[in-house]
Design an enzyme around this catalytic site. Structure first.
Site, PDB file in Angstrom:
ATOM      1  N   GLU A   1       0.834  -1.193   0.000  1.00 54.69           N
ATOM      2  CA  GLU A   1       0.000   0.000   0.000  1.00 54.69           C
ATOM      3  C   GLU A   1       0.864   1.237   0.000  1.00 54.69           C
ATOM      4  O   GLU A   1       1.969   1.223   0.540  1.00 54.69           O
ATOM      5  CB  GLU A   1      -0.852   0.034   1.267  1.00 54.69           C
ATOM      6  CG  GLU A   1      -1.685  -1.190   1.415  1.00 54.69           C
ATOM      7  CD  GLU A   1      -2.331  -1.273   2.782  1.00 54.69           C
ATOM      8  OE1 GLU A   1      -2.394  -0.256   3.491  1.00 54.69           O
ATOM      9  OE2 GLU A   1      -2.773  -2.370   3.126  1.00 54.69           O
TER      10      GLU A   1
ATOM     11  N   CYS B   1       3.301   8.488   1.532  1.00 56.76           N
ATOM     12  CA  CYS B   1       3.731   7.493   2.510  1.00 56.76           C
ATOM     13  C   CYS B   1       3.959   6.191   1.739  1.00 56.76           C
ATOM     14  O   CYS B   1       3.058   5.718   1.051  1.00 56.76           O
ATOM     15  CB  CYS B   1       2.627   7.338   3.560  1.00 56.76           C
ATOM     16  SG  CYS B   1       2.937   5.995   4.714  1.00 56.76           S
TER      17      CYS B   1
ATOM     18  N   CYS C   1       5.613  -7.450   7.201  1.00 53.89           N
ATOM     19  CA  CYS C   1       6.620  -6.876   8.106  1.00 53.89           C
ATOM     20  C   CYS C   1       7.012  -7.934   9.115  1.00 53.89           C
ATOM     21  O   CYS C   1       6.172  -8.714   9.557  1.00 53.89           O
ATOM     22  CB  CYS C   1       6.043  -5.647   8.819  1.00 53.89           C
ATOM     23  SG  CYS C   1       7.269  -4.821   9.890  1.00 53.89           S
TER      24      CYS C   1
ATOM     25  N   CYS D   1       4.903  -5.969  15.704  1.00 51.11           N
ATOM     26  CA  CYS D   1       4.211  -5.073  16.647  1.00 51.11           C
ATOM     27  C   CYS D   1       2.761  -5.554  16.781  1.00 51.11           C
ATOM     28  O   CYS D   1       2.061  -5.713  15.778  1.00 51.11           O
ATOM     29  CB  CYS D   1       4.263  -3.628  16.164  1.00 51.11           C
ATOM     30  SG  CYS D   1       5.951  -3.040  15.940  1.00 51.11           S
TER      31      CYS D   1
ATOM     32  N   CYS E   1      -0.396  -3.804  15.026  1.00 51.18           N
ATOM     33  CA  CYS E   1      -0.274  -3.310  13.640  1.00 51.18           C
ATOM     34  C   CYS E   1      -0.735  -4.363  12.644  1.00 51.18           C
ATOM     35  O   CYS E   1      -0.430  -5.554  12.794  1.00 51.18           O
ATOM     36  CB  CYS E   1       1.190  -2.936  13.384  1.00 51.18           C
ATOM     37  SG  CYS E   1       1.531  -2.496  11.676  1.00 51.18           S
TER      38      CYS E   1
ATOM     39  N   GLU F   1       9.522  -2.681   7.624  1.00 49.01           N
ATOM     40  CA  GLU F   1      10.515  -1.993   8.448  1.00 49.01           C
ATOM     41  C   GLU F   1      11.600  -1.447   7.516  1.00 49.01           C
ATOM     42  O   GLU F   1      12.405  -2.210   6.980  1.00 49.01           O
ATOM     43  CB  GLU F   1      11.099  -2.971   9.476  1.00 49.01           C
ATOM     44  CG  GLU F   1      12.326  -2.465  10.207  1.00 49.01           C
ATOM     45  CD  GLU F   1      12.202  -1.058  10.781  1.00 49.01           C
ATOM     46  OE1 GLU F   1      11.182  -0.722  11.389  1.00 49.01           O
ATOM     47  OE2 GLU F   1      13.147  -0.256  10.585  1.00 49.01           O
TER      48      GLU F   1
ATOM     49  N   SER G   1      10.825   6.131   9.177  1.00 54.86           N
ATOM     50  CA  SER G   1      10.311   5.706  10.482  1.00 54.86           C
ATOM     51  C   SER G   1      10.762   4.281  10.775  1.00 54.86           C
ATOM     52  O   SER G   1      10.594   3.391   9.946  1.00 54.86           O
ATOM     53  CB  SER G   1       8.785   5.785  10.460  1.00 54.86           C
ATOM     54  OG  SER G   1       8.244   5.293  11.659  1.00 54.86           O
TER      55      SER G   1
ATOM     56  N   SER H   1       9.779   4.631  16.455  1.00 57.21           N
ATOM     57  CA  SER H   1       8.500   4.192  17.023  1.00 57.21           C
ATOM     58  C   SER H   1       8.743   3.610  18.406  1.00 57.21           C
ATOM     59  O   SER H   1       9.218   2.491  18.526  1.00 57.21           O
ATOM     60  CB  SER H   1       7.872   3.132  16.109  1.00 57.21           C
ATOM     61  OG  SER H   1       7.578   3.702  14.856  1.00 57.21           O
ATOM     62  N   LEU H   2       8.417   4.384  19.426  1.00 54.97           N
ATOM     63  CA  LEU H   2       8.676   3.925  20.796  1.00 54.97           C
ATOM     64  C   LEU H   2       7.525   3.081  21.340  1.00 54.97           C
ATOM     65  O   LEU H   2       7.705   1.947  21.732  1.00 54.97           O
ATOM     66  CB  LEU H   2       8.855   5.130  21.727  1.00 54.97           C
ATOM     67  CG  LEU H   2      10.202   5.810  21.806  1.00 54.97           C
ATOM     68  CD1 LEU H   2      10.125   6.931  22.844  1.00 54.97           C
ATOM     69  CD2 LEU H   2      11.290   4.818  22.215  1.00 54.97           C
ATOM     70  N   HIS H   3       6.373   3.690  21.442  1.00 50.99           N
ATOM     71  CA  HIS H   3       5.133   3.045  21.883  1.00 50.99           C
ATOM     72  C   HIS H   3       5.126   2.591  23.341  1.00 50.99           C
ATOM     73  O   HIS H   3       4.094   2.144  23.836  1.00 50.99           O
ATOM     74  CB  HIS H   3       4.758   1.855  20.992  1.00 50.99           C
ATOM     75  CG  HIS H   3       4.754   2.167  19.537  1.00 50.99           C
ATOM     76  ND1 HIS H   3       4.369   3.381  19.042  1.00 50.99           N
ATOM     77  CD2 HIS H   3       5.104   1.426  18.452  1.00 50.99           C
ATOM     78  CE1 HIS H   3       4.484   3.378  17.726  1.00 50.99           C
ATOM     79  NE2 HIS H   3       4.926   2.205  17.340  1.00 50.99           N
TER      80      HIS H   3
ATOM     81  N   CYS I   1      -1.069   1.682   8.120  1.00 51.61           N
ATOM     82  CA  CYS I   1      -0.338   0.765   7.254  1.00 51.61           C
ATOM     83  C   CYS I   1      -0.847  -0.663   7.377  1.00 51.61           C
ATOM     84  O   CYS I   1      -1.141  -1.145   8.450  1.00 51.61           O
ATOM     85  CB  CYS I   1       1.159   0.833   7.540  1.00 51.61           C
ATOM     86  SG  CYS I   1       1.603   0.364   9.218  1.00 51.61           S
TER      87      CYS I   1
END
Ligand code: SAH
Length: 355
Positions: free
Chosen positions: A95, A110, A117, A121, A124, A167, A198, A221-223, A340
């Site tokens: 995408e 984007c 991936c 995560c 996601c 990633e 990112s 990306s911490l989260h 995403c």
């Protein structure tokens, strides 16, 4: 006709065109003409390159595929966001998105770097089935060109965020080649400070990026503000750890001079408690950084939710009081599954997730 056995010209554009020019006996300026057709005049095929002699156009068509993907779906949102689902030559799907910010005259794309991936995560959509493969440099450039074609001829792309599927730092070679084309004057002409990569935070690759000639903006990306919680939300963290990521981020800032961005997807009752905000403030204090707090865009089949407005305000107040530079993002294009991996996902059966 596109033929999957032909080399994809966008994969190594300079080399392909140089070889073609020398073998076809075409003068060097023909290469510049082709580049102009690709990046500026948005040619849809070789035949459209009307200031090239017909024989050269058919020679190009015999040697190279210009496109390797097909648009499988094209969706529009009321806010001007458009999203493409692309089917690649081997059937994989990715995408990419065009975002319009009319207030600031920005046209941001984007883009994706992998099919699927591998980071896993938990919230996601992209990583639910793991990673299939890295995209080629040509497949990354092709997303840029396909999205540029959605703009009226007098509008240009202004920014790139590498925040689509995959990633980026796990496919750094191909990404850097593709971004070279984005930066070049005879490419898209988008300068490095308008390009953001990112990452989930892979220290060796961050260091490689720091040594690269172009100073891209880096978003991490911490989260989660501590390893215990981050290990749950971002499973690759178990092998890396926040301390190593923050140290690599600091080295990147030193080397690039670019202010760092940290991303934090707010998940109701998981990482949105006041103590999380306080820990996060401590982690970011004294760093030249911007914190982007992203409200979660719910993924069908996953148990995570966006926090209530009250919770969001409380989280924000703690960070602001601690002097952290923070932005709360609104998601664009929610109604077209713009987070995403979501559009690709919506065409597939939903997974069963244990609550
Ligand atoms: N692998 C890269 C790029 C991922 S996409 C990275 O981890 O940074 C860019 C951002 O969107 C990441 O911060 C990612 O965690 C976040 N994201 C993924 N799914 C989301 C969702 N459903 N809602 C909100 N943000 C999401």
């Amino acid at each position: 006709m596109a033929d999957a056995s032909q080399p994809h010209v966008l994969d190594s554009l300079d080399k392909s065109l140089a070889a073609w020019a020398s073998e076809a006996g075409a003068p060097g300026y023909r290469v510049a003409q082709v580049r102009k057709w690709l990046f500026e005049k948005r040619a849809v095929d070789w035949a459209a390159m009307s200031d090239l002699p017909k024989a050269l156009r058919s020679d190009l068509a015999e040697r190279f595929r210009l496109w390797s993907a097909q648009v499988a779906r094209h969706t529009h949102a009321d806010d001007g966001t458009e999203k493409l689902l692309l089917s690649l030559a081997d059937g994989g799907q990715i995408e990419c998105v065009l975002l319009r910010d009319r207030d600031h005259e920005r046209r941001t794309i984007c883009i994706s770097t992998q099919v699927g991936c591998g980071m896993g995560c938990v919230f996601c959509a992209s990583g639910l089935d793991g990673v299939d493969r890295n995209l080629t440099a040509g497949e990354i450039v092709e997303q840029m060109l396909q999205l540029q074609r959605l703009l009226p001829p007098d509008e240009r792309l202004s920014h790139i965020v590498v925040m689509g599927m995959g990633e980026p730092l796990a496919n750094l070679d191909h990404l850097l080649l593709a971004l070279d084309e984005a930066r070049r004057d005879d490419g898209l002409g988008i300068s490095a400070r308008r390009i953001t990569i990112s990452t989930v935070g892979l220290p060796p690759a961050i260091d490689r990026l720091a040594r690269h000639e172009a100073n891209y903006r880096l978003a991490i990306s911490l989260h989660a503000p501590n390893d215990e919680l981050r290990n749950q939300l971002v499973p690759v963290n178990k092998n890396i750890g926040l301390a190593a990521i923050m140290a690599a981020a600091d080295r990147y800032f030193e080397a690039s001079g670019r202010r760092l961005t940290f991303e934090y997807v707010l998940l109701a009752d998981i990482n949105d408690r006041p103590e999380h905000a306080r820990q996060l403030a401590r982690l970011l204090a004294e760093r030249e950084a911007l914190l982007n707090v992203i409200p979660y865009n719910p993924v069908a089949g996953l148990p995570y939710q966006t926090p209530t407005p009250d919770r969001r305000l409380a989280f924000r107040a703690i960070l602001e009081q601690a002097g952290i530079r923070v932005k709360f993002r609104h998601r664009k294009g929610n109604r077209i599954d713009a987070a995403c991996g979501q559009l690709r996902r919506s065409q597939q059966p939903l997974p069963l997730v244990e609550l």
